[in-house]
Design an enzyme around this catalytic site. Structure first.
Site, PDB file in Angstrom:
ATOM      1  N   ASP A 178       0.790  -1.246   0.000  1.00 17.87           N
ATOM      2  CA  ASP A 178       0.000   0.000   0.000  1.00 17.87           C
ATOM      3  C   ASP A 178       0.822   1.297   0.000  1.00 17.87           C
ATOM      4  O   ASP A 178       0.510   2.230   0.766  1.00 17.87           O
ATOM      5  CB  ASP A 178      -0.965   0.016   1.202  1.00 17.87           C
ATOM      6  CG  ASP A 178      -1.969  -1.129   1.211  1.00 17.87           C
ATOM      7  OD1 ASP A 178      -1.918  -1.975   0.295  1.00 17.87           O
ATOM      8  OD2 ASP A 178      -2.796  -1.191   2.142  1.00 17.87           O
TER       9      ASP A 178
ATOM     10  N   CYS B  99      -1.810  -2.612   7.961  1.00 19.21           N
ATOM     11  CA  CYS B  99      -1.783  -3.559   6.846  1.00 19.21           C
ATOM     12  C   CYS B  99      -0.526  -4.427   6.830  1.00 19.21           C
ATOM     13  O   CYS B  99      -0.588  -5.600   6.484  1.00 19.21           O
ATOM     14  CB  CYS B  99      -1.979  -2.815   5.526  1.00 19.21           C
ATOM     15  SG  CYS B  99      -3.645  -2.103   5.438  1.00 19.21           S
TER      16      CYS B  99
ATOM     17  N   LYS C 131      -6.923  -4.936  -2.798  1.00 14.43           N
ATOM     18  CA  LYS C 131      -7.691  -5.469  -1.679  1.00 14.43           C
ATOM     19  C   LYS C 131      -8.636  -4.391  -1.154  1.00 14.43           C
ATOM     20  O   LYS C 131      -8.452  -3.212  -1.448  1.00 14.43           O
ATOM     21  CB  LYS C 131      -6.744  -5.933  -0.566  1.00 14.43           C
ATOM     22  CG  LYS C 131      -5.920  -4.796   0.026  1.00 14.43           C
ATOM     23  CD  LYS C 131      -4.916  -5.305   1.017  1.00 14.43           C
ATOM     24  CE  LYS C 131      -4.083  -4.210   1.621  1.00 14.43           C
ATOM     25  NZ  LYS C 131      -4.825  -3.211   2.424  1.00 14.43           N
TER      26      LYS C 131
END
Ligand SMILES: [Zn+2]
Length: 212
Positions: free
Chosen positions: A17, A160, A115
């Site tokens: 990310d 994450c 995701k």
């Protein structure tokens, strides 16, 4: 890289990310999140196998405070998958904030995994949605490619990256979190909680700095 973490052909770097919204100036800015970009560029060049992940939410996603009347960012609600922190709207599909940081340069990455696409559930982990049972498909990809050691870097360390490390460990991969290639949000002590959890699970937190 620390002793024991010499990079081999069956290793994979999962870059979590590294998107505009998680960098300073973004909607859900991770303090100093941009600092990981040059570190990850150098680190990734040493891996044969690299996966990039993107948080990729539809508008009106369950994890957005704006989707719940009377709620504000960083409030919490009880979702079907458990407690859900509510975030500012971020990483909306195809928005500028959802794009990778413009200086991220990993041209040999073979897979971009998105995701958080289900409007009704969040997905911190790159392996499972937050019910911890709905797979993203990444376990299958890594197994099919014969990749057995997972190195994690990116944003945010305490969300994450943490959940990805825990799930990878649970799936039987050897897991290394490259901590200097991560930055954390640190919400209510979440960085310390992450370090404690990873230590308990036996996930190695390593540094790129030991590498010559
Ligand atoms: Zn998200």
């Amino acid at each position: 890289m620390n002793e024991g973490a010499t990079i081999a052909g069956s290793d994979v770097l999962v870059v979590v990310d590294v998107q505009n919204d998680f960098c300073p100036g973004g909607a859900l800015s991770v303090p100093r999140g941009n600092e990981v970009v040059p570190i990850i560029n150098r680190l990734a060049a040493r891996f044969r196998h690299v996966v990039l992940t993107q948080d990729w939410h539809p508008r009106g996603h369950l994890s957005f405070a704006s989707s719940h009347s009377g709620k504000k960012p960083y409030d919490s609600i009880a979702a079907d998958s458990g407690p859900q922190i509510l975030w500012p709207d971020h990483c909306v599909q195809d928005s500028p904030g959802a794009q990778f940081h413009p200086a991220l340069h990993v041209p040999h990455a073979a897979l971009v995994l998105r995701k958080g696409t289900d409007p009704t559930i969040d997905s911190y982990s790159t392996f499972y949605e937050n019910d911890r049972s709905t797979p993203t498909g990444l376990v299958g990809y890594l197994r099919e490619r014969g990749l057995s050691r997972v190195f994690l870097a990116g944003l945010a360390f305490d969300f994450c990256v943490r959940y990805s490390a825990e799930d990878a460990q649970r799936e039987g991969f050897a897991v290394f979190v490259v901590e200097d290639a991560c930055r954390g949000i640190d919400l209510d002590g979440s960085v310390a909680a992450t370090r404690a959890s990873l230590a308990t699970l036996g996930v190695a937190c390593i540094s790129t700095l030991a590498a010559a």
